[in-house]
Structures are given as C-alpha cells and as structure tokens.
Design an enzyme around this catalytic site. Structure first.
Site, short mmCIF file in Angstrom:
data_model
loop_
_atom_site.label_atom_id
_atom_site.label_comp_id
_atom_site.label_asym_id
_atom_site.label_seq_id
_atom_site.Cartn_x
_atom_site.Cartn_y
_atom_site.Cartn_z
N ILE A 32 -1.10 1.68 -2.37
CA ILE A 32 -2.18 2.24 -3.70
C ILE A 32 -3.47 2.67 -3.20
O ILE A 32 -3.91 3.47 -3.86
CB ILE A 32 -2.14 0.99 -4.63
CG1 ILE A 32 -2.46 1.15 -5.84
CG2 ILE A 32 -3.20 0.10 -3.98
CD1 ILE A 32 -2.48 0.22 -6.98
N HIS A 101 4.87 -6.96 5.71
CA HIS A 101 5.23 -5.38 5.79
C HIS A 101 4.63 -4.65 6.85
O HIS A 101 3.83 -4.96 7.58
CB HIS A 101 4.40 -5.07 4.27
CG HIS A 101 2.97 -5.38 4.37
ND1 HIS A 101 2.52 -6.76 4.22
CD2 HIS A 101 1.71 -4.48 4.76
CE1 HIS A 101 1.11 -6.40 4.28
NE2 HIS A 101 0.63 -5.48 4.68
N HIS A 103 3.32 -1.07 7.82
CA HIS A 103 2.75 0.53 7.29
C HIS A 103 3.39 1.80 7.88
O HIS A 103 3.35 1.51 9.28
CB HIS A 103 1.22 0.43 7.51
CG HIS A 103 0.36 -0.64 6.73
ND1 HIS A 103 -0.43 -0.36 5.83
CD2 HIS A 103 0.27 -2.02 7.01
CE1 HIS A 103 -0.93 -1.42 5.29
NE2 HIS A 103 -0.55 -2.62 6.19
#
Ligand code: 5GP
Ligand code: ZN
Length: 108
Positions: A32, A101, A103
């Site tokens: 985001i 997660h 990136h």
C-alpha cells in the site's frame, strides 16, 4: 486466520488489496506504500508471526515464496533489470506487520 491481523484480513477477503497472484499456499498483492516502482508482498496463507516463529518443518514455504517471487519478476519483465527480495524480522529489523511476508522491490 488470526484475529486483528491485517494480512489475514486481506487473505480472507475482508480487507481490500490489489491481488496479483494466489494459489493454495500463498498470495501476492501490492504494498500500500510502495518504496519502488514495483513493490509487492509475497504472503503465506498460514498465519506465521515472523521468520523467528517459522518451524523447521515449515521451511518449504520460504523456498516457495522466493521461487514464486522470481517467477513473478520474470512474468512482469522486471527480472533482467534486477530486483530485491527482503524479509524484515521483528521490530528492530523493521517488521511492522506480524504475519510473515517477503518484499519484492523492482522496476527501476
Ligand atoms: P514490514 O515492515 O512489516 O516488513 O512490511 C509491512 C508492509 O505492509 C509495509 O511495507 C506496508 O506498507 C504494508 N502494508 C501495511 N498495511 C497494509 C495494507 O493494509 N495493505 C497493503 N496492501 N499493504 C499494507
Ligand atoms: Zn495473519
């Protein structure tokens, strides 16, 4: 699914996101607040708090995340120009969302 986890919310469809890819074990969506022309997050469906919490026997998911990131980079023509893959681990390592997660940054 973990209550109050932002990424579990995205994975379950409760929270909106720009989804790019999904299969039975992981999802990929746009960050985001991008830090590069392309900034995507490769996220296992299973809620794993951080790399520090990953059990030895869950290690296959790491290889899958990295190989899927490489494939996505190839398919979106950002592989040859180069990209970064990054795990932030715990607060001191810059982790803000406590759902494992990876990136993927590129597109320069
Ligand atoms: P971390 O610092 O935990 O490694 O990275 C978390 C990343 O998730 C940040 O880059 C942040 O911009 C992104 N992020 C946080 N909340 C949301 C959200 O609701 N949707 C999306 N798509 N990305 C988010
Ligand atoms: Zn979660």
């Amino acid at each position: 699914m973990e209550k109050d986890c932002v990424f579990c919310g995205i994975i379950s469809g409760v929270r909106p996101a720009d989804l790019l890819y999904q299969n039975e074990s992981l999802v990929i969506f746009k960050d985001i607040h991008p830090h590069a022309p392309i900034h995507w997050l490769i996220v296992p469906r299973r809620h794993i708090r951080s790399l520090n919490d990953l059990a030895e026997e869950e290690g296959d998911i790491i290889a899958e995340m990295i190989l899927r990131a490489r494939q996505m980079a190839k398919e979106h023509s950002i592989a040859a120009s180069g990209y970064k893959l990054l795990f932030n681990v715990e607060r001191g390592g810059g982790q803000v969302i406590f759902h494992l997660h990876l990136h993927l940054l590129g597109g320069w």
